[in-house]
Design a protein around this motif. Structure first.
Motif, PDB file in Angstrom:
ATOM      1  N   PHE A 208      37.336 126.980  90.512  1.00 56.13           N
ATOM      2  CA  PHE A 208      37.113 125.390  90.174  1.00 56.13           C
ATOM      3  C   PHE A 208      38.374 124.470  91.175  1.00 56.13           C
ATOM      4  N   LEU A 209      39.480 125.256  92.235  1.00 62.28           N
ATOM      5  CA  LEU A 209      39.624 124.232  93.210  1.00 62.28           C
ATOM      6  C   LEU A 209      38.361 123.705  94.054  1.00 62.28           C
ATOM      7  N   LEU A 210      38.163 124.316  94.671  1.00 60.98           N
ATOM      8  CA  LEU A 210      36.581 124.274  95.614  1.00 60.98           C
ATOM      9  C   LEU A 210      36.055 123.516  94.741  1.00 60.98           C
ATOM     10  N   ALA A 211      35.595 123.883  93.811  1.00 59.01           N
ATOM     11  CA  ALA A 211      34.619 123.048  93.805  1.00 59.01           C
ATOM     12  C   ALA A 211      34.972 121.454  92.923  1.00 59.01           C
ATOM     13  N   SER A 212      36.859 121.631  92.272  1.00 59.35           N
ATOM     14  CA  SER A 212      36.964 120.017  91.947  1.00 59.35           C
ATOM     15  C   SER A 212      36.820 119.265  92.966  1.00 59.35           C
ATOM     16  N   TYR A 213      37.736 119.977  94.598  1.00 61.13           N
ATOM     17  CA  TYR A 213      37.948 119.206  95.088  1.00 61.13           C
ATOM     18  C   TYR A 213      37.267 119.051  96.471  1.00 61.13           C
ATOM     19  N   PHE A 214      35.732 119.656  96.047  1.00 59.86           N
ATOM     20  CA  PHE A 214      34.620 119.236  97.373  1.00 59.86           C
ATOM     21  C   PHE A 214      33.624 118.446  96.546  1.00 59.86           C
ATOM     22  N   ASN A 215      33.943 117.819  94.827  1.00 62.32           N
ATOM     23  CA  ASN A 215      32.750 117.486  93.928  1.00 62.32           C
ATOM     24  C   ASN A 215      31.725 117.788  94.522  1.00 62.32           C
ATOM     25  N   GLY A 216      32.195 119.696  93.736  1.00 60.50           N
ATOM     26  CA  GLY A 216      30.787 120.223  94.324  1.00 60.50           C
ATOM     27  C   GLY A 216      30.240 121.294  92.991  1.00 60.50           C
ATOM     28  N   ILE A 217      29.538 122.444  92.723  1.00 61.80           N
ATOM     29  CA  ILE A 217      28.731 122.906  91.843  1.00 61.80           C
ATOM     30  C   ILE A 217      29.450 124.145  91.192  1.00 61.80           C
ATOM     31  N   ALA A 218      29.795 124.111  90.177  1.00 58.42           N
ATOM     32  CA  ALA A 218      30.748 125.777  89.827  1.00 58.42           C
ATOM     33  C   ALA A 218      29.649 126.453  89.372  1.00 58.42           C
ATOM     34  N   HIS A 219      30.292 127.519  88.602  1.00 55.14           N
ATOM     35  CA  HIS A 219      28.802 129.547  88.259  1.00 55.14           C
ATOM     36  C   HIS A 219      28.862 128.257  87.026  1.00 55.14           C
ATOM     37  N   PRO A 220      27.669 128.942  86.408  1.00 55.77           N
ATOM     38  CA  PRO A 220      26.552 128.068  85.655  1.00 55.77           C
ATOM     39  C   PRO A 220      28.111 128.498  84.082  1.00 55.77           C
TER      40      PRO A 220
ATOM     41  N   LEU B  41      31.264 110.018  68.069  1.00 56.33           N
ATOM     42  CA  LEU B  41      31.235 111.311  67.511  1.00 56.33           C
ATOM     43  C   LEU B  41      30.374 112.160  68.767  1.00 56.33           C
ATOM     44  N   GLY B  42      28.884 111.063  68.402  1.00 55.93           N
ATOM     45  CA  GLY B  42      28.338 112.017  69.460  1.00 55.93           C
ATOM     46  C   GLY B  42      28.613 112.312  70.985  1.00 55.93           C
ATOM     47  N   LEU B  43      29.048 110.972  71.273  1.00 57.83           N
ATOM     48  CA  LEU B  43      29.457 110.777  72.842  1.00 57.83           C
ATOM     49  C   LEU B  43      30.766 112.183  73.432  1.00 57.83           C
ATOM     50  N   VAL B  44      31.663 112.550  72.402  1.00 59.07           N
ATOM     51  CA  VAL B  44      32.667 113.739  72.592  1.00 59.07           C
ATOM     52  C   VAL B  44      32.304 115.294  72.080  1.00 59.07           C
ATOM     53  N   TYR B  45      31.488 115.074  71.245  1.00 56.58           N
ATOM     54  CA  TYR B  45      30.474 115.964  71.215  1.00 56.58           C
ATOM     55  C   TYR B  45      29.814 116.444  72.280  1.00 56.58           C
ATOM     56  N   GLY B  46      29.308 115.425  73.008  1.00 51.67           N
ATOM     57  CA  GLY B  46      28.441 115.683  74.411  1.00 51.67           C
ATOM     58  C   GLY B  46      29.294 116.131  75.399  1.00 51.67           C
ATOM     59  N   LEU B  47      30.124 115.410  75.407  1.00 53.04           N
ATOM     60  CA  LEU B  47      31.216 115.842  76.793  1.00 53.04           C
ATOM     61  C   LEU B  47      31.402 117.391  76.569  1.00 53.04           C
ATOM     62  N   GLY B  48      32.412 117.410  75.310  1.00 56.90           N
ATOM     63  CA  GLY B  48      32.292 118.387  75.440  1.00 56.90           C
ATOM     64  C   GLY B  48      31.521 119.809  75.556  1.00 56.90           C
ATOM     65  N   LEU B  49      30.432 119.789  74.870  1.00 58.28           N
ATOM     66  CA  LEU B  49      28.931 120.454  75.668  1.00 58.28           C
ATOM     67  C   LEU B  49      28.788 120.618  77.700  1.00 58.28           C
ATOM     68  N   SER B  50      29.036 119.437  77.653  1.00 62.31           N
ATOM     69  CA  SER B  50      28.859 118.957  79.699  1.00 62.31           C
ATOM     70  C   SER B  50      30.605 120.194  79.747  1.00 62.31           C
ATOM     71  N   ASN B  51      31.254 120.925  79.125  1.00 60.56           N
ATOM     72  CA  ASN B  51      32.307 121.351  79.971  1.00 60.56           C
ATOM     73  C   ASN B  51      32.076 123.173  79.220  1.00 60.56           C
ATOM     74  N   HIS B  52      32.301 122.889  78.106  1.00 58.86           N
ATOM     75  CA  HIS B  52      31.745 124.316  77.552  1.00 58.86           C
ATOM     76  C   HIS B  52      31.421 124.739  76.538  1.00 58.86           C
TER      77      HIS B  52
ATOM     78  N   PHE C 198      20.412 127.692  84.751  1.00 56.96           N
ATOM     79  CA  PHE C 198      22.029 127.429  85.316  1.00 56.96           C
ATOM     80  C   PHE C 198      22.622 126.815  84.080  1.00 56.96           C
ATOM     81  N   VAL C 199      22.127 126.058  83.497  1.00 56.83           N
ATOM     82  CA  VAL C 199      22.668 125.843  82.745  1.00 56.83           C
ATOM     83  C   VAL C 199      23.213 126.476  81.262  1.00 56.83           C
ATOM     84  N   SER C 200      21.796 127.291  80.831  1.00 54.96           N
ATOM     85  CA  SER C 200      21.897 128.205  79.950  1.00 54.96           C
ATOM     86  C   SER C 200      22.281 129.632  80.495  1.00 54.96           C
ATOM     87  N   ARG C 201      22.891 130.022  81.171  1.00 57.39           N
ATOM     88  CA  ARG C 201      23.704 130.771  81.935  1.00 57.39           C
ATOM     89  C   ARG C 201      22.983 132.162  81.769  1.00 57.39           C
ATOM     90  N   SER C 202      21.738 131.876  81.862  1.00 55.95           N
ATOM     91  CA  SER C 202      20.668 133.332  81.603  1.00 55.95           C
ATOM     92  C   SER C 202      21.247 134.550  82.875  1.00 55.95           C
TER      93      SER C 202
END
Length: 382
Positions: free
Chosen positions: A68-80, A197-208, A276-280
């Motif tokens: 997460f340090l590397l993905a954050s610093y380089f604005n990259g992609i972390a694991h699914p 309400l939809g915005l906050v819930y959507g941002l939560g889905l975009s996290n975990h 990727f997003v579904s963590r398959s």
């Protein structure tokens, strides 16, 4: 079969009507206003943030911290599934010219760790007539072992708790009686309410998204008194949700830019994106071939001891009292209990993992939202 006795059908209809009436009854929240009590949650959140920041490592720690340090610093992609909200915020924090890069990104977890406890204070204050009790509950959660461990490293769980509690508080406020209404009815659900309400819930889905989805039955039960008005605002809910999910679009586009850190490289096409997003790719880890009933029982035993470990036996006893003697907030406690059970016991039943020391170490962070609920029960117990 014999016909119903006279009045039996009417009695059943009356019972059904009584149950429906109870489900539709708004919550009698404590009469307080955030604009008057704001110093309390601010001090709780800011105080915990400063403590977390002081204790956060200045270099790379364990778990997924390095990634997460590397993905954050380089604005990259972390694991699914990529956790694009965390990495985007982490990238902003990594640019602050103070301390090491590792410490700056650790501050993301510290920041949302403090915010999560501030929101927990607000929910507790909705349920109990004491600022001191709400503060005690928020601090008990803020200093609990597992939550603390995630608030000082680069991990996604304090952000998940913040969103989980914020959605719960928004729904609780929509479905509760408010000061100035004479204790009768609830205010109408506006377009802006639904969009936010939809915005906050959507941002939560975009996290975990897995943990947030598991907790979602609690939202349905909390929102029951205003479920009809909310459904009539479905276009607004979907609009907010769509905006909240935009970080996943950025994740896809960013993967095409060949960033320095990209877990699987470029994401090609819709099929790879959904995988990727579904963590398959984690199916083998989540469903190990040798795992059986004994492993599930091991995790359940661990879960019971973990509650005592987070809040001490005294705190766990107070939480049990709050759950068993909720007073006028029985519906709220049952709704929150449903969410807590889904991210703990139900999760154990859904996973097929060997009960090993490594397995426990990985699993231990998943029930953090359940520990937040227990902190609210602790407030009721106090």
């Amino acid at each position: 079969m014999s016909p119903d006795r006279p009045g039996a059908a009417a009695a059943r209809e009356g019972s059904a009507a009584t149950l429906a009436g109870r489900l539709a009854r708004p919550y009698r929240l404590e009469t307080w206003r955030l604009r008057e009590a704001w110093p309390w949650p601010l001090l709780v959140g800011l105080g915990l943030f400063l403590v977390y920041a002081a204790c956060a490592p200045r270099t790379v720690a364990l778990e997924d911290d390095g990634l997460f340090l590397l993905a954050s610093y380089f604005n990259g992609i972390a694991h699914p599934p990529g956790y694009p909200v965390f990495t985007l915020v982490g990238h902003l924090f990594s640019q602050v010219p103070v301390g090491t890069v590792a410490w700056r990104v650790h501050l993301v977890s510290a920041f949302f760790g403090g915010l999560g406890c501030a929101v927990l204070w607000c929910i507790a204050r909705d349920l109990v007539p004491s600022r001191a009790v709400a503060t005690a509950a928020a601090l008990a959660f803020g200093f609990s072992g597992v939550y603390w461990s995630q608030a000082i490293i680069a991990e996604v769980y304090t952000l998940n708790v913040f969103v989980t509690l914020l959605v719960a508080w928004m729904v609780l406020r929509l479905a509760g009686e408010h000061p100035g209404q004479g204790g009768v009815g609830v205010r109408p659900v506006g377009w802006r309410d639904a969009v936010l309400l939809g915005l906050v819930y959507g941002l939560g889905l975009s996290n975990h998204w897995p943990l947030l989805v598991l907790f979602s039955p609690a939202y349905l039960l909390l929102a029951w008194p205003v479920l009809g008005p909310l459904l009539r605002r479905t276009p607004a809910l979907l609009l907010g949700l769509a905006v909240g999910l935009l970080p996943y679009l950025w994740l896809y586009l960013r993967s095409q830019m060949d960033p320095e850190i990209s877990f699987f490289g470029p994401i090609e096409g819709l099929s790879e994106f959904l995988q990727f997003v579904s963590r398959s790719t984690y199916s083998g880890a989540d469903h190990e071939a040798g795992a059986g009933l004994a492993d599930k029982l091991g995790y359940l035993r661990y879960q019971g001891w973990a509650v005592l470990d987070q809040f001490t036996p005294l705190g766990a006893l107070l939480a049990a009292l709050g759950l068993l003697l909720p007073g006028r907030h029985r519906r709220v406690t049952l709704a929150l209990l449903a969410g807590a059970l889904c991210v703990s016991l139900l999760l154990v039943l859904l996973l097929d993992r060997d009960f090993t020391r490594l397995g426990v170490f990985v699993y231990r962070v998943y029930p953090i939202p359940a520990y937040a609920v227990l902190a609210l029960f602790l407030a009721l117990g106090l």
